[in-house]
Scaffold this active site. Sequence first.
Site, mmCIF file in Angstrom:
data_model
loop_
_atom_site.group_PDB
_atom_site.id
_atom_site.type_symbol
_atom_site.label_atom_id
_atom_site.label_comp_id
_atom_site.label_asym_id
_atom_site.label_seq_id
_atom_site.Cartn_x
_atom_site.Cartn_y
_atom_site.Cartn_z
ATOM 1 N N TYR A 218 0.834 -1.205 0.000
ATOM 2 C CA TYR A 218 0.000 0.000 0.000
ATOM 3 C C TYR A 218 0.868 1.255 0.000
ATOM 4 O O TYR A 218 0.648 2.170 -0.795
ATOM 5 C CB TYR A 218 -0.919 -0.040 1.224
ATOM 6 C CG TYR A 218 -1.492 1.277 1.656
ATOM 7 C CD1 TYR A 218 -2.571 1.839 0.987
ATOM 8 C CD2 TYR A 218 -0.984 1.957 2.768
ATOM 9 C CE1 TYR A 218 -3.124 3.048 1.403
ATOM 10 C CE2 TYR A 218 -1.525 3.147 3.190
ATOM 11 C CZ TYR A 218 -2.592 3.693 2.504
ATOM 12 O OH TYR A 218 -3.128 4.877 2.916
ATOM 13 N N HIS B 106 2.383 1.840 -3.333
ATOM 14 C CA HIS B 106 1.455 1.915 -4.474
ATOM 15 C C HIS B 106 1.394 3.353 -5.010
ATOM 16 O O HIS B 106 1.290 4.314 -4.237
ATOM 17 C CB HIS B 106 0.063 1.450 -4.033
ATOM 18 C CG HIS B 106 -0.857 1.202 -5.162
ATOM 19 N ND1 HIS B 106 -1.478 2.226 -5.855
ATOM 20 C CD2 HIS B 106 -1.277 0.044 -5.735
ATOM 21 C CE1 HIS B 106 -2.247 1.707 -6.798
ATOM 22 N NE2 HIS B 106 -2.134 0.390 -6.748
#
Length: 109
Positions: free
Chosen positions: A77, A80
């Site tokens: 995450y 990302h």
Amino acid sequence: MEEAKGTVKHIVLGKFKDDITPQQIEELIKSYANLVNLVPPMKSFQWGKDVSAENLHQGFTHIFESTFESTEAVAEYVAHPAHVEYANLLLPSLEKVIVIDYKPTIVKL
């Protein structure tokens, strides 16, 4: 006590700068919530404002909580592109920020 298997909570405490308007804050929160749709490892998102009567918030006004299935998912995450782009919008809007990742622990009595 038993540490949760896999689940990781990603907590962000923030105090927005004085010149950030309520409308800007609302847009930033909507964009943060939308990361659930853009970043597969992010399983859920919740947020709120401090409502404590204890007045121990040290100036932090907002809390953001995301749920992931593992520490590896949090790392995915963080790296990302959608999260990086969002962080580049959010962080300059904050006067103060704390980020904590933890695995919830169940207390059995």
